[in-house]
Design a protein around this motif. Structure first.
Motif, PDB file in Angstrom:
ATOM      1  N   ILE A 175       1.427  -1.658  -0.126  1.00 27.69           N
ATOM      2  CA  ILE A 175       0.140  -0.361   0.112  1.00 27.69           C
ATOM      3  C   ILE A 175       0.857   1.465   0.161  1.00 27.69           C
ATOM      4  CG2 ILE A 175      -2.299  -1.401   0.732  1.00 27.69           C
ATOM      5  CD1 ILE A 175       0.519   0.886   3.411  1.00 27.69           C
ATOM      6  N   GLN A 176       2.364   1.180  -0.535  1.00 23.02           N
ATOM      7  CA  GLN A 176       2.946   2.250  -0.331  1.00 23.02           C
ATOM      8  C   GLN A 176       3.117   3.647  -1.613  1.00 23.02           C
ATOM      9  OE1 GLN A 176       6.771  -0.086  -0.251  1.00 23.02           O
ATOM     10  NE2 GLN A 176       7.049   0.776  -2.326  1.00 23.02           N
ATOM     11  N   ASP A 177       3.212   4.656  -0.588  1.00 19.65           N
ATOM     12  CA  ASP A 177       3.354   5.998  -1.910  1.00 19.65           C
ATOM     13  C   ASP A 177       4.416   5.893  -1.971  1.00 19.65           C
ATOM     14  OD1 ASP A 177       2.187   7.253  -3.605  1.00 19.65           O
ATOM     15  OD2 ASP A 177       2.083   8.837  -2.079  1.00 19.65           O
ATOM     16  N   GLU A 178       4.829   5.254  -3.311  1.00 21.23           N
ATOM     17  CA  GLU A 178       6.850   5.918  -3.428  1.00 21.23           C
ATOM     18  C   GLU A 178       6.743   7.534  -3.788  1.00 21.23           C
ATOM     19  OE1 GLU A 178       8.802   3.232  -5.518  1.00 21.23           O
ATOM     20  OE2 GLU A 178       7.954   1.661  -4.648  1.00 21.23           O
ATOM     21  N   PHE A 179       7.530   7.928  -2.336  1.00 21.38           N
ATOM     22  CA  PHE A 179       8.141   9.268  -3.061  1.00 21.38           C
ATOM     23  C   PHE A 179       9.433   9.490  -3.335  1.00 21.38           C
ATOM     24  CE2 PHE A 179       9.579  13.781  -1.477  1.00 21.38           C
ATOM     25  CZ  PHE A 179       8.417  14.358  -2.178  1.00 21.38           C
ATOM     26  N   THR A 180       9.829  10.982  -4.821  1.00 21.59           N
ATOM     27  CA  THR A 180      11.157  10.443  -4.787  1.00 21.59           C
ATOM     28  C   THR A 180      10.983  12.256  -5.071  1.00 21.59           C
ATOM     29  OG1 THR A 180      10.814   9.237  -7.316  1.00 21.59           O
ATOM     30  CG2 THR A 180      12.030  10.195  -6.854  1.00 21.59           C
ATOM     31  N   LEU A 181      13.161  11.868  -3.878  1.00 21.93           N
ATOM     32  CA  LEU A 181      13.737  13.746  -3.485  1.00 21.93           C
ATOM     33  C   LEU A 181      15.390  13.157  -5.101  1.00 21.93           C
ATOM     34  CD1 LEU A 181      13.335  15.595  -1.631  1.00 21.93           C
ATOM     35  CD2 LEU A 181      14.938  14.239  -0.367  1.00 21.93           C
ATOM     36  N   PRO A 182      14.804  13.851  -6.101  1.00 23.34           N
ATOM     37  CA  PRO A 182      15.520  14.022  -6.596  1.00 23.34           C
ATOM     38  C   PRO A 182      16.981  15.290  -5.932  1.00 23.34           C
ATOM     39  CG  PRO A 182      13.982  16.008  -7.186  1.00 23.34           C
ATOM     40  CD  PRO A 182      13.371  15.073  -6.384  1.00 23.34           C
ATOM     41  N   ASN A 183      17.915  14.312  -7.403  1.00 23.11           N
ATOM     42  CA  ASN A 183      19.015  15.356  -6.995  1.00 23.11           C
ATOM     43  C   ASN A 183      18.749  16.844  -7.247  1.00 23.11           C
ATOM     44  OD1 ASN A 183      20.667  13.604  -6.935  1.00 23.11           O
ATOM     45  ND2 ASN A 183      21.219  13.261  -7.911  1.00 23.11           N
ATOM     46  N   PHE A 184      19.837  17.948  -7.326  1.00 23.34           N
ATOM     47  CA  PHE A 184      19.842  19.077  -6.996  1.00 23.34           C
ATOM     48  C   PHE A 184      19.122  19.888  -8.522  1.00 23.34           C
ATOM     49  CE2 PHE A 184      21.983  20.827  -3.253  1.00 23.34           C
ATOM     50  CZ  PHE A 184      20.629  20.211  -2.552  1.00 23.34           C
ATOM     51  N   THR A 185      18.008  20.864  -9.300  1.00 20.08           N
ATOM     52  CA  THR A 185      18.337  21.312 -10.827  1.00 20.08           C
ATOM     53  C   THR A 185      19.559  22.030 -10.914  1.00 20.08           C
ATOM     54  OG1 THR A 185      17.237  22.600 -10.375  1.00 20.08           O
ATOM     55  CG2 THR A 185      16.171  19.911 -10.615  1.00 20.08           C
ATOM     56  N   LEU A 186      19.749  22.447 -11.822  1.00 19.58           N
ATOM     57  CA  LEU A 186      20.736  23.958 -11.937  1.00 19.58           C
ATOM     58  C   LEU A 186      19.981  24.795 -11.269  1.00 19.58           C
ATOM     59  CD1 LEU A 186      23.185  24.445 -13.357  1.00 19.58           C
ATOM     60  CD2 LEU A 186      21.927  24.968 -15.452  1.00 19.58           C
ATOM     61  N   HIS A 193      22.079  26.868  -8.907  1.00 19.66           N
ATOM     62  CA  HIS A 193      21.995  28.583  -8.581  1.00 19.66           C
ATOM     63  C   HIS A 193      21.295  29.356  -6.965  1.00 19.66           C
ATOM     64  CE1 HIS A 193      23.627  29.805 -12.450  1.00 19.66           C
ATOM     65  NE2 HIS A 193      22.904  29.320 -12.985  1.00 19.66           N
ATOM     66  N   GLU A 194      20.254  28.502  -7.203  1.00 12.62           N
ATOM     67  CA  GLU A 194      20.036  29.069  -5.612  1.00 12.62           C
ATOM     68  C   GLU A 194      20.723  28.600  -4.182  1.00 12.62           C
ATOM     69  OE1 GLU A 194      16.231  27.313  -2.312  1.00 12.62           O
ATOM     70  OE2 GLU A 194      16.065  27.136  -4.643  1.00 12.62           O
ATOM     71  N   LEU A 195      21.067  27.972  -4.567  1.00 11.39           N
ATOM     72  CA  LEU A 195      21.999  27.694  -3.027  1.00 11.39           C
ATOM     73  C   LEU A 195      23.087  28.498  -3.681  1.00 11.39           C
ATOM     74  CD1 LEU A 195      22.477  25.240  -1.020  1.00 11.39           C
ATOM     75  CD2 LEU A 195      23.492  24.590  -2.490  1.00 11.39           C
ATOM     76  N   LEU A 196      23.888  28.572  -4.507  1.00 18.66           N
ATOM     77  CA  LEU A 196      25.144  29.676  -4.420  1.00 18.66           C
ATOM     78  C   LEU A 196      24.776  30.908  -4.175  1.00 18.66           C
ATOM     79  CD1 LEU A 196      27.248  27.467  -6.896  1.00 18.66           C
ATOM     80  CD2 LEU A 196      26.897  27.370  -4.976  1.00 18.66           C
ATOM     81  N   ALA A 197      23.504  31.182  -5.079  1.00 15.85           N
ATOM     82  CA  ALA A 197      23.410  32.443  -4.562  1.00 15.85           C
ATOM     83  C   ALA A 197      23.121  33.169  -3.008  1.00 15.85           C
ATOM     84  CB  ALA A 197      21.751  32.835  -5.238  1.00 15.85           C
ATOM     85  N   GLN A 198      22.787  32.696  -2.591  1.00 18.55           N
ATOM     86  CA  GLN A 198      22.586  32.594  -0.612  1.00 18.55           C
ATOM     87  C   GLN A 198      24.177  32.705  -0.589  1.00 18.55           C
ATOM     88  OE1 GLN A 198      20.530  29.348   1.488  1.00 18.55           O
ATOM     89  NE2 GLN A 198      19.626  29.307  -0.224  1.00 18.55           N
ATOM     90  N   TYR A 199      24.941  32.473  -0.696  1.00 17.13           N
ATOM     91  CA  TYR A 199      26.241  33.233  -0.476  1.00 17.13           C
ATOM     92  C   TYR A 199      26.651  34.159  -0.980  1.00 17.13           C
ATOM     93  CZ  TYR A 199      31.363  32.421  -0.360  1.00 17.13           C
ATOM     94  OH  TYR A 199      32.582  33.418  -0.410  1.00 17.13           O
ATOM     95  N   THR A 200      26.788  34.008  -2.015  1.00 16.40           N
ATOM     96  CA  THR A 200      27.034  35.786  -3.304  1.00 16.40           C
ATOM     97  C   THR A 200      26.211  36.372  -2.621  1.00 16.40           C
ATOM     98  OG1 THR A 200      27.389  34.427  -5.001  1.00 16.40           O
ATOM     99  CG2 THR A 200      27.025  37.300  -5.177  1.00 16.40           C
ATOM    100  N   ASP A 201      24.361  36.494  -2.332  1.00 18.39           N
ATOM    101  CA  ASP A 201      24.133  38.104  -1.473  1.00 18.39           C
ATOM    102  C   ASP A 201      24.878  38.648   0.247  1.00 18.39           C
ATOM    103  OD1 ASP A 201      22.221  37.373  -3.407  1.00 18.39           O
ATOM    104  OD2 ASP A 201      20.692  36.393  -2.980  1.00 18.39           O
ATOM    105  N   GLU A 202      24.998  36.942   0.787  1.00 18.66           N
ATOM    106  CA  GLU A 202      25.592  36.974   1.784  1.00 18.66           C
ATOM    107  C   GLU A 202      27.054  37.645   1.471  1.00 18.66           C
ATOM    108  OE1 GLU A 202      25.774  35.219   6.489  1.00 18.66           O
ATOM    109  OE2 GLU A 202      25.823  33.202   5.000  1.00 18.66           O
ATOM    110  N   VAL A 203      27.918  37.533   1.430  1.00 17.71           N
ATOM    111  CA  VAL A 203      29.092  37.442   0.983  1.00 17.71           C
ATOM    112  C   VAL A 203      29.699  38.563   0.012  1.00 17.71           C
ATOM    113  CG1 VAL A 203      31.413  36.475   1.046  1.00 17.71           C
ATOM    114  CG2 VAL A 203      29.561  35.392   2.120  1.00 17.71           C
ATOM    115  N   GLY A 204      28.928  38.885  -0.955  1.00 14.16           N
ATOM    116  CA  GLY A 204      29.049  39.230  -2.302  1.00 14.16           C
ATOM    117  C   GLY A 204      29.730  38.852  -3.235  1.00 14.16           C
ATOM    118  N   GLN A 205      30.774  37.785  -2.775  1.00 14.24           N
ATOM    119  CA  GLN A 205      31.653  36.996  -4.069  1.00 14.24           C
ATOM    120  C   GLN A 205      30.597  36.225  -4.892  1.00 14.24           C
ATOM    121  OE1 GLN A 205      34.068  34.000  -2.793  1.00 14.24           O
ATOM    122  NE2 GLN A 205      35.565  34.741  -4.104  1.00 14.24           N
TER     123      GLN A 205
END
Length: 533
Positions: free
Chosen positions: A202-213, A217-229
């Motif tokens: 009766i399981q409902d399989e859920f897929t947690l995919p790898n990060f998209t491009l 971008h979202e992840l690295l932009a957080q660093y750029t916004d905080e540090v400026g690099q």
């Protein structure tokens, strides 16, 4: 300042994070529908963090009230079933008390007595407990989340799943466990169950995919916004291409580039920095790569299937019922491509796989270059320090001819793939000597191994494959030309290994779509002289 996390669950207060907003909405929707959800995925893909975020989202829901119980089965693997249920109840009891404390509530005397007096001895007692406990919750919906489910003792597994199934299929019992989330590496059918019985169908399989491009971008932009690099766009694209968005590897790249390498914060992170980080990632040992290497060495047959995936254009169909393919997919080594064929998950993994299967000593290292080669390998470098790839690959062709049948004596290497093993070892040694960088590019399956060499600000691309006929040989040139255009490179090198009884050696330089491609067909003997007829 926040950091990129590569150990344990992610904390948004301390770490840069990918929000997984769409995935969370999907998951919460399934919980609200009362589904029994399973996520089975390789380690270090963010499963635990994701479930914790889901629990937080449920707790914040003002429309309905959920009572979440979060468990972890990691320590139970060697328990006998009775000991498992005894310890399991202690964890459940502690979780219930924690939820009450977190919500600033005090349990009733009746509930406290019930919890104090309960003892779990088996799956039936567990089922009865949840039935009775639900009566104390009123309109609250009980949600059970189990992490590291693979740790459940084998003699407890069947009964545990049968109890969950019994609750799910009987509407009168659904209130006692409204929704269940199971997290693990192995799926239910891989947990040594009798596969003729389906106690948890009766399981409902859920897929947690790898990060998209976009998520990288979202992840690295957080660093750029905080540090400026800033990160150069091609660096972000290369991180995603090399990792295929695998969460640990993405964060490890970012960690090296922003914390460990001495790059001025006023300087944009460029490809030269990426190449250095890439080399470091290939040379270091970390938990993720250690898991990879341990897993691919579990079965000697893994090397053959992995090299076939990488080396033959005809490919290997992704058959989830094949035990070898299923196991490699479970470990996160391979995945199903868009065309239904097997692919190695990402170029980083493929290069580690090649390194792992490459003999430490193949006995031919001292014969790669002729005796009259100048020290420092200046024969293969221009006065400006650029690599003379034509000369370098011409020498490799001559080396294979000089070595003859001795290449078949390279230890622990299937003769079918010895040419590619030796080419990689040869180029890897050369690149180390000139202090350059080498890494895999492009696809991680369907017959191509694309090697990129980065030295003195220039990128050199070498594609290698096994001969599969004239049509495949010619189409490979056009594929390489298309890839060179994408990379903005004007020349490329194409090395094909021939295993035919009477292979025809070839060397040709052609202009294809305005690009220069130098192609080699290098015969590789497949039998020692005493075995040849």
């Amino acid at each position: 300042m926040k950091t990129f996390n590569t150990f344990g669950p992610v904390n948004p207060e301390e770490h840069y994070v990918v929000s997984r907003a769409e995935e969370l909405v999907d998951f919460i929707k399934r919980v609200k529908l009362g589904r029994y959800i399973v996520i089975f995925a390789p380690r270090q893909t963010g499963k635990t963090t994701f479930f914790q975020w889901a629990l937080d989202a449920l707790a914040a829901d003002t429309a309905e009230t959920y009572f979440p119980i979060e468990l972890n089965f990691e320590v139970y693997e060697d328990y006998a079933a009775p000991e498992f249920y005894t310890s399991l109840y202690q964890s459940i009891y502690e979780e219930i008390k924690w939820v009450f404390e977190k919500r600033g509530r005090v349990s009733s005397e009746t509930l406290s007595q019930f919890l104090e007096n309960t003892k779990l001895t088996d799956h039936v007692a567990m089922l009865r407990f949840f039935q009775q406990f639900a009566n104390f919750l009123g309109d609250e919906k009980l949600v059970l989340i189990i992490d590291e489910f693979d740790g459940i003792p084998q003699d407890a597994l069947r009964g545990f799943l049968r109890s969950l199934r019994s609750i799910y299929v009987q509407r009168s019992m659904r209130k006692c466990l409204y929704s269940v989330g199971i997290v693990g590496v192995k799926n239910v059918t891989q947990l040594n169950l009798d596969r003729s019985i389906s106690p948890f169908n009766i399981q409902d399989e859920f897929t947690l995919p790898n990060f998209t491009l976009d998520q990288v971008h979202e992840l690295l932009a957080q660093y750029t916004d905080e540090v400026g690099q800033a990160f150069a766009p091609e660096v972000i694209e290369s991180i995603h291409r090399q990792t295929a968005g695998q969460p640990f590897l993405v964060n490890r790249f970012a960690q090296m580039l922003t914390e460990e390498m001495a790059i001025s914060k006023s300087e944009t992170i460029q490809m030269v920095h990426f190449a250095e980080a890439h080399t470091q990632l290939l040379e270091e040992t970390n938990v993720n790569i250690n898991h990879l290497i341990t897993n691919i060495r579990r079965n000697p047959r893994f090397e053959i299937i992995l090299m076939r995936i990488a080396s033959y254009e005809s490919g290997t169909r992704f058959n989830p019922h094949d035990e070898i393919i299923s196991e490699l997919a479970t470990y996160g080594v391979i995945t199903k491509g868009n065309d239904g064929m097997c692919e190695i998950l990402n170029p980083i993994y493929q290069q580690h796989i090649m390194q792992a299967f490459k003999p430490l000593v193949n006995g031919l290292e001292h014969e790669y270059f002729p005796e009259d080669t100048h020290q420092g390998l200046v024969d293969y470098l221009t006065s400006a320090g650029q690599i003379k790839m034509d000369s370098l690959l011409d020498n490799f062709r001559d080396f294979i001819a000089r070595a003859g049948f001795r290449i078949l004596l390279v230890p622990d290497t299937p003769k079918e793939f010895v040419g590619q093993h030796l080419l990689y070892a040869y180029l890897d040694q050369f690149v180390q000597l000139i202090q350059g960088h080498i890494y895999l590019e492009g696809q991680t399956g369907r017959g191509k191994i694309d090697l990129a060499i980065f030295h003195n600000g220039k990128k050199y691309i070498v594609e290698t494959k096994i001969w599969e006929g004239p049509r495949s040989y010619q189409s490979g040139k056009k594929q390489l030309a298309a890839y060179l255009k994408l990379e903005g490179t004007s020349e490329g090198y194409y090395v094909v290994f021939g295993h035919r009884a009477e292979p025809e050696p070839r060397v040709e330089t052609e202009a294809i779509d305005g690009l220069t491609i130098r192609s080699y067909v290098i015969p590789v003997v497949q039998e020692v002289p005493s075995q040849q007829t």
